[in-house]
Design an enzyme around this catalytic site. Structure first.
Site, PDB file in Angstrom:
ATOM      1  N   LEU A 199       0.853  -1.196   0.000  1.00  0.00           N
ATOM      2  CA  LEU A 199       0.000   0.000   0.000  1.00  0.00           C
ATOM      3  C   LEU A 199       0.888   1.245   0.000  1.00  0.00           C
ATOM      4  O   LEU A 199       1.026   1.926   0.997  1.00  0.00           O
ATOM      5  CB  LEU A 199      -0.916  -0.036   1.229  1.00  0.00           C
ATOM      6  CG  LEU A 199      -2.109   0.910   1.238  1.00  0.00           C
ATOM      7  CD1 LEU A 199      -3.067   0.616   0.099  1.00  0.00           C
ATOM      8  CD2 LEU A 199      -2.833   0.819   2.574  1.00  0.00           C
ATOM      9  N   HIS A 200       1.514   1.503  -1.141  1.00  0.00           N
ATOM     10  CA  HIS A 200       2.378   2.681  -1.265  1.00  0.00           C
ATOM     11  C   HIS A 200       1.519   3.901  -1.602  1.00  0.00           C
ATOM     12  O   HIS A 200       0.292   3.843  -1.547  1.00  0.00           O
ATOM     13  CB  HIS A 200       3.502   2.428  -2.278  1.00  0.00           C
ATOM     14  CG  HIS A 200       3.036   2.173  -3.669  1.00  0.00           C
ATOM     15  ND1 HIS A 200       3.112   3.116  -4.663  1.00  0.00           N
ATOM     16  CD2 HIS A 200       2.467   1.085  -4.237  1.00  0.00           C
ATOM     17  CE1 HIS A 200       2.619   2.593  -5.774  1.00  0.00           C
ATOM     18  NE2 HIS A 200       2.233   1.372  -5.556  1.00  0.00           N
ATOM     19  N   ALA A 201       2.169   5.008  -1.927  1.00  0.00           N
ATOM     20  CA  ALA A 201       1.454   6.282  -2.002  1.00  0.00           C
ATOM     21  C   ALA A 201       0.288   6.257  -2.995  1.00  0.00           C
ATOM     22  O   ALA A 201      -0.811   6.712  -2.679  1.00  0.00           O
ATOM     23  CB  ALA A 201       2.431   7.407  -2.350  1.00  0.00           C
TER      24      ALA A 201
END
Lengths: 94, 155
Positions: free
Chosen positions: A16-18
């Site tokens: 769950l990156h940016a």
């Protein structure tokens, strides 16, 4: 008013990156319900599903169990839409 | 993981000269290359990748901070830097406010977990009002380095 929860597992490789965090928050903001995301696993945490910063701080890597919670009139459709994002791996890969 | 595990102290810019988003990104990447975190001949490519990423969706998450970041094959070891702007930069931020503090992060490919950990520590600090305020007031590299030391010690 209703409370709805669904358990999911982060399945995209990058976690769950940016970008997916922002996509999640964008979708969450489309609903009036309160959205929270609870992270299980070894380093548990909780985030406001409408805060990009809090979602990024979860640092949910691939394989992390998450629980999406919604509380409000549109809780049911909100949880479905948000879980669908994870199922589609936020349109990433493979 | 601590901020100073990946923030390159020598590459911190206490007083950004650039006045626009792309200029700030170039100034910080050039500073990282000068600090030895990136080959000089990779600067153009990495700047282009960061600008493209930023154009796809601003990393100006609000409250005067932006966190441009990219994964790139030319980056061998995760490295970041911080720039402070006295005048404020238009980053097309989510809250439409100017950005005064820029944390720029470069990650190698194939290390998403390390990247998320770094983002976690960056945002854990940026979420604190006091940290944001001190960062915005720190107008020299040394002051920013001191602030990072204090943050890493949990003060």
């Amino acid at each position: 008013m209703a409370k709805v929860s669904q358990d999911i597992v982060v399945s995209n490789k990058l976690g769950l990156h940016a970008r997916p965090a922002m996509q999640f928050v964008d979708t969450a903001n489309g609903f009036s319900s309160t959205i929270t995301v609870v992270k299980g696993g070894e380093e548990p945490g909780e985030a406001d599903g409408k805060s990009v910063m809090q979602m990024i701080i979860l640092a949910a890597v691939e394989g992390t169990p998450l629980q999406i919670n919604a509380d409000g009139e549109d809780a049911d459709t909100a949880v479905k839409a948000l879980a669908e994002l994870f199922e589609s791996k936020f349109g990433e890969e493979d | 993981m601590k901020l100073k595990d990946f923030i390159v102290s020598d590459a911190i810019v206490g007083d950004l000269q650039a006045q626009d988003r792309d200029g700030v990104i170039r100034e910080l990447v050039t500073s990282l290359a000068a600090g030895g975190a990136l080959p000089a001949d990779a600067v153009d490519e990495v700047v282009a990748a960061l600008v493209k990423r930023e154009s796809n969706g601003s990393t100006g998450f609000g409250k005067g901070v932006a966190v441009p970041h990219v994964k790139h094959a030319k980056v061998k070891k995760m490295a970041g830097t911080i720039g402070r702007s006295a005048t404020g930069i238009d980053f097309s931020a989510l809250d439409h406010q100017p950005v005064y503090s820029v944390v720029l992060l470069l990650s190698p490919e194939n290390s998403p977990q390390q990247h998320l950990q770094a983002m976690n520590i960056v945002f854990s600090n940026l979420q604190k009002d006091m940290f944001r305020r001190f960062l915005r007031q720190s107008d020299t590299r040394d002051k920013i380095v001191d602030l990072l030391d204090e943050a890493d010690q949990g003060k």
